[in-house]
Design an enzyme around this catalytic site. Structure first.
Site, PDB file in Angstrom:
ATOM      1  N   HIS A   1       0.817  -1.210   0.000  1.00 23.44           N
ATOM      2  CA  HIS A   1       0.000   0.000   0.000  1.00 23.44           C
ATOM      3  C   HIS A   1       0.847   1.254   0.000  1.00 23.44           C
ATOM      4  O   HIS A   1       0.339   2.354  -0.042  1.00 23.44           O
ATOM      5  CB  HIS A   1      -0.884   0.034   1.261  1.00 23.44           C
TER       6      HIS A   1
HETATM    7  C1  UD1 Z   1      -1.841   5.476   5.801  1.00 24.38           C
HETATM    8  C2  UD1 Z   1      -0.562   6.043   6.402  1.00 24.38           C
HETATM    9  C3  UD1 Z   1       0.561   5.028   6.240  1.00 24.38           C
HETATM   10  C4  UD1 Z   1       0.154   3.695   6.854  1.00 24.38           C
HETATM   11  C5  UD1 Z   1      -1.180   3.237   6.274  1.00 24.38           C
HETATM   12  C6  UD1 Z   1      -1.635   1.999   6.994  1.00 24.38           C
HETATM   13  C7  UD1 Z   1      -0.130   8.449   6.292  1.00 24.38           C
HETATM   14  C8  UD1 Z   1       0.614   9.506   5.577  1.00 24.38           C
HETATM   15  N1  UD1 Z   1      -0.146   7.246   5.691  1.00 24.38           N
HETATM   16  O1  UD1 Z   1      -1.627   5.260   4.412  1.00 24.38           O
HETATM   17  O2  UD1 Z   1       1.727   5.501   6.896  1.00 24.38           O
HETATM   18  O3  UD1 Z   1       1.155   2.765   6.547  1.00 24.38           O
HETATM   19  O4  UD1 Z   1      -2.163   4.261   6.464  1.00 24.38           O
HETATM   20  O5  UD1 Z   1      -2.543   1.267   6.251  1.00 24.38           O
HETATM   21  O6  UD1 Z   1      -0.682   8.695   7.324  1.00 24.38           O
HETATM   22  N2  UD1 Z   1      -9.168   4.571   1.715  1.00 24.38           N
HETATM   23  C9  UD1 Z   1     -10.367   3.943   1.711  1.00 24.38           C
HETATM   24  N3  UD1 Z   1     -10.911   3.566   2.907  1.00 24.38           N
HETATM   25  C10 UD1 Z   1     -10.324   3.822   4.088  1.00 24.38           C
HETATM   26  C11 UD1 Z   1      -9.086   4.486   4.086  1.00 24.38           C
HETATM   27  C12 UD1 Z   1      -8.524   4.849   2.896  1.00 24.38           C
HETATM   28  O7  UD1 Z   1     -10.953   3.694   0.658  1.00 24.38           O
HETATM   29  O8  UD1 Z   1     -10.877   3.441   5.141  1.00 24.38           O
HETATM   30  C13 UD1 Z   1      -8.542   4.932   0.413  1.00 24.38           C
HETATM   31  C14 UD1 Z   1      -8.847   6.367  -0.032  1.00 24.38           C
HETATM   32  O9  UD1 Z   1      -9.009   6.360  -1.404  1.00 24.38           O
HETATM   33  C15 UD1 Z   1      -7.573   7.105   0.344  1.00 24.38           C
HETATM   34  C16 UD1 Z   1      -6.510   6.034   0.154  1.00 24.38           C
HETATM   35  O10 UD1 Z   1      -7.133   4.816   0.525  1.00 24.38           O
HETATM   36  O11 UD1 Z   1      -7.358   8.237  -0.464  1.00 24.38           O
HETATM   37  C17 UD1 Z   1      -5.259   6.258   0.977  1.00 24.38           C
HETATM   38  O12 UD1 Z   1      -5.622   6.386   2.362  1.00 24.38           O
HETATM   39  P1  UD1 Z   1      -4.716   7.267   3.358  1.00 24.38           P
HETATM   40  O13 UD1 Z   1      -5.253   7.138   4.708  1.00 24.38           O
HETATM   41  O14 UD1 Z   1      -4.504   8.634   2.824  1.00 24.38           O
HETATM   42  O15 UD1 Z   1      -3.296   6.604   3.270  1.00 24.38           O
HETATM   43  P2  UD1 Z   1      -2.848   5.083   3.435  1.00 24.38           P
HETATM   44  O16 UD1 Z   1      -2.259   4.665   2.128  1.00 24.38           O
HETATM   45  O17 UD1 Z   1      -3.929   4.284   4.008  1.00 24.38           O
HETATM   46  N1  UDP Z   2      -3.231  -6.368   8.673  1.00 24.82           N
HETATM   47  C1  UDP Z   2      -4.489  -6.931   8.908  1.00 24.82           C
HETATM   48  N2  UDP Z   2      -5.257  -7.298   7.838  1.00 24.82           N
HETATM   49  C2  UDP Z   2      -4.824  -7.170   6.550  1.00 24.82           C
HETATM   50  C3  UDP Z   2      -3.535  -6.617   6.323  1.00 24.82           C
HETATM   51  C4  UDP Z   2      -2.773  -6.216   7.406  1.00 24.82           C
HETATM   52  O1  UDP Z   2      -4.892  -7.087  10.066  1.00 24.82           O
HETATM   53  O2  UDP Z   2      -5.547  -7.531   5.631  1.00 24.82           O
HETATM   54  C5  UDP Z   2      -2.437  -5.901   9.828  1.00 24.82           C
HETATM   55  C6  UDP Z   2      -1.084  -6.522   9.982  1.00 24.82           C
HETATM   56  O3  UDP Z   2      -1.167  -7.653  10.807  1.00 24.82           O
HETATM   57  C7  UDP Z   2      -0.245  -5.420  10.596  1.00 24.82           C
HETATM   58  C8  UDP Z   2      -0.937  -4.156  10.172  1.00 24.82           C
HETATM   59  O4  UDP Z   2      -2.183  -4.531   9.619  1.00 24.82           O
HETATM   60  O5  UDP Z   2      -0.280  -5.482  12.016  1.00 24.82           O
HETATM   61  C9  UDP Z   2      -0.112  -3.415   9.168  1.00 24.82           C
HETATM   62  O6  UDP Z   2      -0.840  -2.357   8.648  1.00 24.82           O
HETATM   63  P1  UDP Z   2      -0.454  -1.652   7.316  1.00 24.82           P
HETATM   64  O7  UDP Z   2       0.371  -2.563   6.480  1.00 24.82           O
HETATM   65  O8  UDP Z   2      -1.712  -1.120   6.749  1.00 24.82           O
HETATM   66  O9  UDP Z   2       0.387  -0.391   7.804  1.00 24.82           O
HETATM   67  P2  UDP Z   2       1.928  -0.168   8.162  1.00 24.82           P
HETATM   68  O10 UDP Z   2       2.325  -1.127   9.206  1.00 24.82           O
HETATM   69  O11 UDP Z   2       2.704  -0.287   6.890  1.00 24.82           O
HETATM   70  O12 UDP Z   2       1.940   1.256   8.625  1.00 24.82           O
END
Ligand code: UD1
Ligand code: UDP
Length: 440
Positions: free
Chosen positions: A209
């Site tokens: 992601h």
């Molecule tokens: C965010 C964090 C990242 C973390 C990740 C965990 C920041 C800068 N990024 O990235 O560090 O690793 O979360 O997963 O804070 N969206 C949905 N549903 C949701 C949430 C998001 O559809 O519930 C979609 C939207 O289109 C959104 C995109 O995902 O624009 C990205 O979501 P965003 O929260 O901006 O960043 P993440 O990639 O999730």
């Molecule tokens: N995770 C989960 N379900 C999923 C994918 C990830 O529960 O389908 C959990 C995973 O065990 C880990 C956390 O989500 O603890 C990691 O989140 P993510 O990769 O979104 O964010 P990051 O750690 O890179 O910030």
């Protein structure tokens, strides 16, 4: 004492859950504020359910958006709540926008900030997370640091060791506790039952992601190129919403989904996901948390990145950085699949993130700081003392605490030969070189 926790995304819920649980077990007053950055049930609500923590007291529902807009909205909402609630300490976790917003707002309100998972550095300032974690560290009062390596990052940036507390990572607490629950319960998610995952071998769990991967067509195309050739594996891909969107926009979703050995499913709850990863032969990921969970669960990991703020996993031998280079991904994946000795060595890598008592150590330290009045942030009223930084090679039997006491000083850095060490109070200094701040 009142503790406020600010969180907003899936990994923050998972990693703060053990601390929220520990605070509540000790009967300490607490509030939890959700920024609403993640809002889909699969990215948020399901984790409060699986990790058995109460739903947040506040949700300021910022939703998705650009960094500036999202962070700005968070700051406005968080400020209103903190002015109303007046906590003694605000906890933020990791490196998301909630960490940036929460730390800045609390810092300016003169509320102590406790940064959980402080000190990580990828040294890649193009990552939004690197900016967030560095800014949060600047304004924090307490640092809960997973490893000695991360503590040394902070020392190297000039932070005093006084408020650096090495706790391990709460992901280990969450993993150990919930894997047992997950094993007893079994898979619940229908998509996994349909795949008959219980009886499946050669599972490769894939997550990605990270903006710098999934928002760049060339990188995604290379990664998909590698996935196509890994046809001996059953690739399970619980897809992050960001990745689903970009794959669809690039017109690559169907191409990947049509491969027989690739199973794209919606994001899993924590219990199903833990069970899936623990059954996997290999983890392919760009996630931060998953690099830590892989080494905790003894599953070899290949990380789809060119750098990592979790280098301990690589030096311990459980994780290999493969970037988004198709050949490098394939070479390493095939080695893990075909070379048992190599795979076993990765599986047996020691876990650098502690033994699962990180939440306890964190809350112990907060209670201690509170009792000693150290959470009380006030403008200084004494005339500023000066200090001089000095260097010495130690040739007496003395610990860090004894040296600091005897010399009215604070040790800054310790070199044990070429190796940098954290100035833990009971570390013996004989034969080591130190730099220290002599108070005048
Ligand atoms: C965010 C964090 C990242 C973390 C990740 C965990 C920041 C800068 N990024 O990235 O560090 O690793 O979360 O997963 O804070 N969206 C949905 N549903 C949701 C949430 C998001 O559809 O519930 C979609 C939207 O289109 C959104 C995109 O995902 O624009 C990205 O979501 P965003 O929260 O901006 O960043 P993440 O990639 O999730
Ligand atoms: N995770 C989960 N379900 C999923 C994918 C990830 O529960 O389908 C959990 C995973 O065990 C880990 C956390 O989500 O603890 C990691 O989140 P993510 O990769 O979104 O964010 P990051 O750690 O890179 O910030």
């Amino acid at each position: 004492m009142k503790i406020a926790t600010i969180l907003g995304t899936r990994p923050e819920i998972i990693k703060m859950a053990p601390i929220i649980d520990e605070i509540s077990k000790r009967g300490i007053d607490q509030i939890v504020l959700h920024t609403g950055q993640h809002y889909d049930k699969e990215m948020s609500d399901n984790f409060f359910r699986d990790l058995e923590i109460p739903t947040p007291d506040y949700n300021i529902q910022v939703g998705s958006g650009t960094h500036g807009k999202q962070t700005g909205l968070m700051m406005k909402g968080i400020e209103e709540v903190l002015i109303e609630e007046k906590p003694d300490i605000v906890l933020v976790q990791g490196d998301t926008n909630a960490v940036l917003a929460g730390a800045l707002v609390a810092g300016k309100l003169h509320i102590a900030v406790g940064h959980v998972e402080a000190g990580l550095r990828s040294f890649d300032m193009t990552m939004p997370e690197e900016i967030n974690r560095r800014v949060a560290d600047i304004v924090s009062a307490m640092y809960f640091i997973p490893t000695e390596e991360s503590a040394i990052n902070l020392l190297a940036e000039g932070f005093s060791h006084e408020n650096l507390i090495i706790t391990g990572n709460t992901v280990v607490d969450a993993c150990f506790r919930h894997l047992e629950i997950a094993k007893k319960r079994g898979f619940e998610e229908q998509s996994l039952a349909d795949l008959d995952i219980e009886n499946m071998d050669n599972i490769l769990t894939l997550t990605m992601h990270r903006a710098e991967n999934v928002d760049v067509r060339e990188r995604v195309t290379n990664i998909i190129g590698a996935l196509k050739e890994l046809s001996d594996m059953n690739i399970i891909f619980p897809i992050h919403p960001r990745t689903k969107n970009t794959l669809e926009n690039f017109g690559l979703f169907d191409e990947l989904n049509d491969l027989d050995h690739v199973h794209i499913i919606k994001p899993l709850g924590y219990l199903d996901f833990l069970l899936l990863t623990s059954k996997s032969t290999l983890i392919l990921t760009d996630s931060g948390g998953l690099q830590e969970e892989a080494i905790t669960l003894d599953v070899p990991a290949l990380t789809l990145r060119y750098n990592t703020e979790r280098p301990e996993t690589v030096t311990a031998g459980g994780n290999i950085l493969v970037g988004s280079d198709k050949d490098v991904i394939l070479e390493n994946a095939n080695r893990i699949l075909n070379d048992k000795e190599f795979a076993d060595k990765m599986k047996n890598a020691p876990n650098p993130y502690g033994i699962g008592d990180s939440a306890k150590l964190t809350v112990d330290a907060i209670e201690d700081y509170y009792e000693r009045g150290l959470l009380d942030i006030r403008a200084p009223e004494d005339i500023m003392g000066s200090f001089t930084r000095k260097m010495a090679t130690i040739d007496e039997d003395i610990t860090v605490a004894e040296f600091e006491d005897k010399n009215d000083s604070l040790i800054h850095m310790i070199f044990d030969g070429e190796k940098m060490r954290f100035p833990a109070d009971d570390l013996k200094l004989n034969g080591m070189m130190i730099t220290y701040d002599k108070r005048n």
